[in-house]
Design a protein around this motif. Structure first.
Motif, PDB file in Angstrom:
ATOM      1  N   LEU A 193     -16.130   9.784  -5.691  1.00 20.80           N
ATOM      2  CA  LEU A 193     -16.356   9.661  -7.126  1.00 20.80           C
ATOM      3  C   LEU A 193     -15.078   9.213  -7.826  1.00 20.80           C
ATOM      4  O   LEU A 193     -14.793   9.610  -8.956  1.00 20.80           O
ATOM      5  CB  LEU A 193     -16.833  10.998  -7.720  1.00 20.80           C
ATOM      6  N   GLY A 194     -14.311   8.393  -7.164  1.00 19.32           N
ATOM      7  CA  GLY A 194     -13.064   7.931  -7.759  1.00 19.32           C
ATOM      8  C   GLY A 194     -12.374   6.939  -6.858  1.00 19.32           C
ATOM      9  O   GLY A 194     -12.973   5.983  -6.380  1.00 19.32           O
ATOM     10  N   GLY A 195     -11.105   7.201  -6.588  1.00 17.17           N
ATOM     11  CA  GLY A 195     -10.337   6.289  -5.749  1.00 17.17           C
ATOM     12  C   GLY A 195      -8.948   6.829  -5.492  1.00 17.17           C
ATOM     13  O   GLY A 195      -8.646   7.995  -5.778  1.00 17.17           O
ATOM     14  N   PRO A 196      -8.066   5.987  -4.976  1.00 16.89           N
ATOM     15  CA  PRO A 196      -6.703   6.420  -4.694  1.00 16.89           C
ATOM     16  C   PRO A 196      -5.987   6.894  -5.955  1.00 16.89           C
ATOM     17  O   PRO A 196      -6.176   6.345  -7.042  1.00 16.89           O
ATOM     18  CB  PRO A 196      -6.035   5.155  -4.134  1.00 16.89           C
ATOM     19  N   SER A 197      -5.184   7.928  -5.778  1.00 21.90           N
ATOM     20  CA  SER A 197      -4.389   8.469  -6.878  1.00 21.90           C
ATOM     21  C   SER A 197      -2.950   7.977  -6.754  1.00 21.90           C
ATOM     22  O   SER A 197      -2.341   8.110  -5.690  1.00 21.90           O
ATOM     23  CB  SER A 197      -4.421  10.003  -6.846  1.00 21.90           C
ATOM     24  N   VAL A 198      -2.446   7.386  -7.811  1.00 21.83           N
ATOM     25  CA  VAL A 198      -1.041   6.967  -7.827  1.00 21.83           C
ATOM     26  C   VAL A 198      -0.407   7.442  -9.127  1.00 21.83           C
ATOM     27  O   VAL A 198      -1.077   7.546 -10.156  1.00 21.83           O
ATOM     28  CB  VAL A 198      -0.890   5.428  -7.705  1.00 21.83           C
ATOM     29  N   PRO A 199       0.881   7.762  -9.115  1.00 25.38           N
ATOM     30  CA  PRO A 199       1.543   8.208 -10.347  1.00 25.38           C
ATOM     31  C   PRO A 199       1.598   7.081 -11.376  1.00 25.38           C
ATOM     32  O   PRO A 199       1.516   5.898 -11.033  1.00 25.38           O
ATOM     33  CB  PRO A 199       2.940   8.612  -9.865  1.00 25.38           C
ATOM     34  N   ASP A 200       1.757   7.454 -12.627  1.00 27.73           N
ATOM     35  CA  ASP A 200       1.736   6.472 -13.717  1.00 27.73           C
ATOM     36  C   ASP A 200       2.805   5.400 -13.554  1.00 27.73           C
ATOM     37  O   ASP A 200       2.581   4.236 -13.903  1.00 27.73           O
ATOM     38  CB  ASP A 200       1.907   7.187 -15.064  1.00 27.73           C
ATOM     39  N   PHE A 201       3.959   5.774 -13.010  1.00 24.19           N
ATOM     40  CA  PHE A 201       5.049   4.787 -12.946  1.00 24.19           C
ATOM     41  C   PHE A 201       4.731   3.633 -11.999  1.00 24.19           C
ATOM     42  O   PHE A 201       5.363   2.582 -12.054  1.00 24.19           O
ATOM     43  CB  PHE A 201       6.378   5.449 -12.573  1.00 24.19           C
ATOM     44  N   ALA A 202       3.714   3.804 -11.145  1.00 20.34           N
ATOM     45  CA  ALA A 202       3.352   2.719 -10.228  1.00 20.34           C
ATOM     46  C   ALA A 202       2.859   1.496 -10.994  1.00 20.34           C
ATOM     47  O   ALA A 202       2.991   0.357 -10.513  1.00 20.34           O
ATOM     48  CB  ALA A 202       2.280   3.193  -9.255  1.00 20.34           C
ATOM     49  N   GLN A 203       2.282   1.714 -12.179  1.00 21.61           N
ATOM     50  CA  GLN A 203       1.730   0.589 -12.941  1.00 21.61           C
ATOM     51  C   GLN A 203       2.820  -0.382 -13.400  1.00 21.61           C
ATOM     52  O   GLN A 203       2.517  -1.549 -13.703  1.00 21.61           O
ATOM     53  CB  GLN A 203       0.965   1.122 -14.152  1.00 21.61           C
ATOM     54  N   ALA A 204       4.041   0.082 -13.447  1.00 21.85           N
ATOM     55  CA  ALA A 204       5.141  -0.790 -13.877  1.00 21.85           C
ATOM     56  C   ALA A 204       5.773  -1.543 -12.713  1.00 21.85           C
ATOM     57  O   ALA A 204       6.680  -2.356 -12.922  1.00 21.85           O
ATOM     58  CB  ALA A 204       6.206   0.041 -14.604  1.00 21.85           C
ATOM     59  N   ILE A 205       5.304  -1.279 -11.505  1.00 20.91           N
ATOM     60  CA  ILE A 205       5.852  -1.944 -10.318  1.00 20.91           C
ATOM     61  C   ILE A 205       4.940  -3.103  -9.940  1.00 20.91           C
ATOM     62  O   ILE A 205       3.716  -2.931  -9.866  1.00 20.91           O
ATOM     63  CB  ILE A 205       5.956  -0.963  -9.132  1.00 20.91           C
ATOM     64  N   PRO A 206       5.459  -4.295  -9.696  1.00 13.20           N
ATOM     65  CA  PRO A 206       4.611  -5.409  -9.273  1.00 13.20           C
ATOM     66  C   PRO A 206       3.751  -5.013  -8.067  1.00 13.20           C
ATOM     67  O   PRO A 206       4.243  -4.383  -7.132  1.00 13.20           O
ATOM     68  CB  PRO A 206       5.621  -6.500  -8.918  1.00 13.20           C
ATOM     69  N   ARG A 207       2.479  -5.407  -8.118  1.00 15.46           N
ATOM     70  CA  ARG A 207       1.522  -4.926  -7.124  1.00 15.46           C
ATOM     71  C   ARG A 207       1.877  -5.350  -5.704  1.00 15.46           C
ATOM     72  O   ARG A 207       1.521  -4.648  -4.738  1.00 15.46           O
ATOM     73  CB  ARG A 207       0.112  -5.423  -7.474  1.00 15.46           C
ATOM     74  N   HIS A 208       2.586  -6.450  -5.536  1.00 16.43           N
ATOM     75  CA  HIS A 208       2.921  -6.900  -4.182  1.00 16.43           C
ATOM     76  C   HIS A 208       4.075  -6.100  -3.570  1.00 16.43           C
ATOM     77  O   HIS A 208       4.429  -6.305  -2.404  1.00 16.43           O
ATOM     78  CB  HIS A 208       3.255  -8.388  -4.161  1.00 16.43           C
ATOM     79  N   ASP A 344      12.651  -2.090  -0.373  1.00 19.89           N
ATOM     80  CA  ASP A 344      11.909  -3.344  -0.503  1.00 19.89           C
ATOM     81  C   ASP A 344      10.421  -3.122  -0.775  1.00 19.89           C
ATOM     82  O   ASP A 344       9.751  -4.028  -1.285  1.00 19.89           O
ATOM     83  CB  ASP A 344      12.043  -4.168   0.785  1.00 19.89           C
ATOM     84  N   PHE A 345       9.941  -1.924  -0.429  1.00 22.01           N
ATOM     85  CA  PHE A 345       8.497  -1.683  -0.547  1.00 22.01           C
ATOM     86  C   PHE A 345       8.247  -0.185  -0.642  1.00 22.01           C
ATOM     87  O   PHE A 345       8.959   0.613  -0.023  1.00 22.01           O
ATOM     88  CB  PHE A 345       7.766  -2.248   0.682  1.00 22.01           C
ATOM     89  N   LEU A 346       7.216   0.184  -1.423  1.00 20.85           N
ATOM     90  CA  LEU A 346       6.843   1.588  -1.574  1.00 20.85           C
ATOM     91  C   LEU A 346       5.407   1.794  -1.101  1.00 20.85           C
ATOM     92  O   LEU A 346       4.523   0.976  -1.383  1.00 20.85           O
ATOM     93  CB  LEU A 346       6.927   2.014  -3.043  1.00 20.85           C
ATOM     94  N   ILE A 347       5.185   2.888  -0.402  1.00 26.80           N
ATOM     95  CA  ILE A 347       3.826   3.300  -0.031  1.00 26.80           C
ATOM     96  C   ILE A 347       3.566   4.661  -0.673  1.00 26.80           C
ATOM     97  O   ILE A 347       4.346   5.593  -0.510  1.00 26.80           O
ATOM     98  CB  ILE A 347       3.666   3.405   1.501  1.00 26.80           C
ATOM     99  N   PHE A 348       2.463   4.740  -1.403  1.00 25.35           N
ATOM    100  CA  PHE A 348       2.062   5.994  -2.038  1.00 25.35           C
ATOM    101  C   PHE A 348       1.041   6.704  -1.154  1.00 25.35           C
ATOM    102  O   PHE A 348      -0.099   6.251  -1.030  1.00 25.35           O
ATOM    103  CB  PHE A 348       1.455   5.733  -3.419  1.00 25.35           C
ATOM    104  N   ALA A 349       1.451   7.794  -0.530  1.00 25.93           N
ATOM    105  CA  ALA A 349       0.524   8.635   0.229  1.00 25.93           C
ATOM    106  C   ALA A 349       0.212   9.843  -0.646  1.00 25.93           C
ATOM    107  O   ALA A 349       0.517  10.988  -0.318  1.00 25.93           O
ATOM    108  CB  ALA A 349       1.146   9.053   1.560  1.00 25.93           C
TER     109      ALA A 349
END
Length: 487
Positions: A193-208, A344-349
């Motif tokens: 009933l939703g999807g992956p949870s990421v902290p708000d600051f992730a939205q400011a990071i380029p998706r790639h 160089d890259f972040l993974i949100f677990a």
């Protein structure tokens, strides 16, 4: 001269035994549900969204009760669920001996499937079930139980019709179509009933420059890169190990807690009592148990953690919450109390969240579903965002409407995925009690379908005329000439 045996061996022999067991148990029951049509279109008895373990198990439980179902899954055949796509563990966490989706049939267990191919000695030597082998077992399960799954069929909209049925809009390679059903089961997994949870600051990071651990992502692109991984659970370890095994220059696990949890409290609570009794507990006990497990958190498996720590370029940074992230020249500068990590890259677990906005297919009814927010006021200090967002389900996993809801038929949709945890405990997605949950749901649907058409079944009762006696089995005694006992 020795006689050459023509008897089947391996899986073929097991499948024969399975069919014998089903025959002895009179399974499946004969179809009995009244056929219903709308403008000449036949309604499905039950539609199931999701062809993974939960969907297969409940479809089989329904079939055993003589109820037909149609399973829809957006993935290609054989790739339902996370096992062969987004899951990255080497083995399952669950002990190998758990019977999982077998529904009480010994020949349907993973153990029977495994021993039929590799023998009893190999079973004794097996420690944990390899992840991809579990997927192979589920593919076999679907085949031998003859479950009707339509793959690469995505449900894009669900609507409640006032005439007490559901309209499903489905997209596949041939375009869009409409399917009608009397009942709907959401067997959609951890993020049902939703999807992956990421902290708000992730939205400011380029998706790639970042991914969630549940994303379908090519870890080969991380070769030579400095990777940061936020989290310390099972998915964090699996993602970290996969990055390292794909040649990452380094992996820094950024762990908010001062230590990694050591004890799996959920495992300590597992017994038949909680499986069959949780749904009937008072609200305060349901909340207390689930909140405690949430707060304690589930530790990563030992094997998954060792899979990471054996790499010299893996670093476990505990007590390291994220303060902010800066992006400069395609590099990430992650600020923490222990310093700045240049990555160089972040993974949100960082797990999953219940968020209906991430499921637009349910938009027509989502706002009318009652949740635990309106059911229970948590004591001070026991607030829990996940539990608050869980739907308040009825005894058979059915959604319940909020007071004053103008829609009817919400109770014809059943949530057989993780968000059922607040109402029913862990019987709708995890291996240990998936059969018990599926049987409760199937029996509930059987009862509701009967009750809905009770007048029709009463007519069947009246019209039933198959004689047990033919009339020639006995003759009436002649009337006595005088009263019995008279002198």
């Amino acid at each position: 001269m020795s006689q050459i045996s023509t008897e089947k061996t391996g899986l073929g022999k097991l499948e024969e035994r399975l069919q014998e067991d089903l025959s002895r148990l009179e399974l499946p029951a004969k179809p009995w549900v009244r056929e219903r049509t709308v403008n000449g279109v036949k309604l499905l008895d039950v539609a199931i969204i999701g062809g993974g373990m939960a969907g297969l198990t409940v479809a089989t439980a329904l079939k055993h009760l003589g109820i037909s179902s149609q399973v829809f899954d957006r993935s290609p055949a054989g790739f339902e669920g996370p096992w062969a796509t987004t899951a990255r563990m080497e083995t399952l966490r669950s002990p190998k001996q758990l019977t999982g989706p077998a529904l009480g049939l010994p020949c349907l267990t993973f153990r029977a499937w495994f021993e039929a191919q590799f023998g009893a000695n190999a079973w004794e030597e097996l420690d944990k079930i390899p992840r991809l082998q579990w997927m192979d077992y589920l593919r076999w399960y679907r085949q031998v139980m003859d479950i009707n799954v339509l793959n690469e069929h995505a449900i894009t909209r669900v609507e409640l019709n006032p005439d007490n049925y559901l309209e499903l809009t489905i997209e596949n390679s041939e375009g869009q179509q409409r399917v009608l059903a009397r009942r709907l089961i959401l067997a959609t997994g951890r993020d049902g009933l939703g999807g992956p949870s990421v902290p708000d600051f992730a939205q400011a990071i380029p998706r790639h420059l970042w991914a969630h651990s549940a994303d379908e992502f090519d870890y080969g692109t991380l070769t030579g890169k400095r990777v940061g991984l936020i989290g310390a659970g099972a998915s964090a370890m699996d993602s970290a190990a996969t990055a390292l095994e794909n040649g990452a220059a380094s992996v820094d696990l950024l762990i908010r807690r001062p230590d990694i949890p050591r004890v799996n409290k959920g495992k300590g609570s597992g017994n038949p009592g909680i499986t069959h009794g949780f749904a009937r507990l008072p609200d305060e006990w349901k909340w207390r148990i689930r909140h405690y497990i949430n707060v304690q958190q589930v530790p990563p498996p030992r094997g998954s953690t060792l899979r990471v720590s054996r790499h010299e370029n893996a670093r476990f940074n505990v007590g390291c919450p994220i303060e902010k992230v800066e992006v400069r020249d395609e590099q990430l500068f992650v600020h923490t109390p222990k310093g700045i990590f240049n990555l160089d890259f972040l993974i949100f677990a960082t797990g999953f969240k219940i968020d209906w906005h991430l499921r637009p297919e349910y938009a027509s009814f989502a706002s009318y579903v009652r949740t635990w927010r309106g059911r229970y006021a948590a004591p001070l200090g026991q607030e829990d965002a996940e539990l608050t967002a869980c739907p308040d389900l009825g005894p058979y996993f059915e959604f319940q409407p909020k007071n004053g809801t103008p829609l009817s038929g919400i109770e014809n949709i059943h949530c057989f995925s993780y968000p059922a945890v607040a109402s029913h405990g862990t019987v709708s997605g995890d291996i240990p009690a998936i059969s018990e949950g599926a049987q409760v749901l199937a029996k509930g649907i059987a009862g509701s379908l009967y009750n809905e058409d009770v007048a029709y079944y009463y007519e069947q009762l009246e019209a039933y005329e198959e004689p047990e006696l033919e009339g020639d089995e006995w003759e009436p005694a002649p009337a006595p000439s005088k009263p019995m006992g008279a002198e």
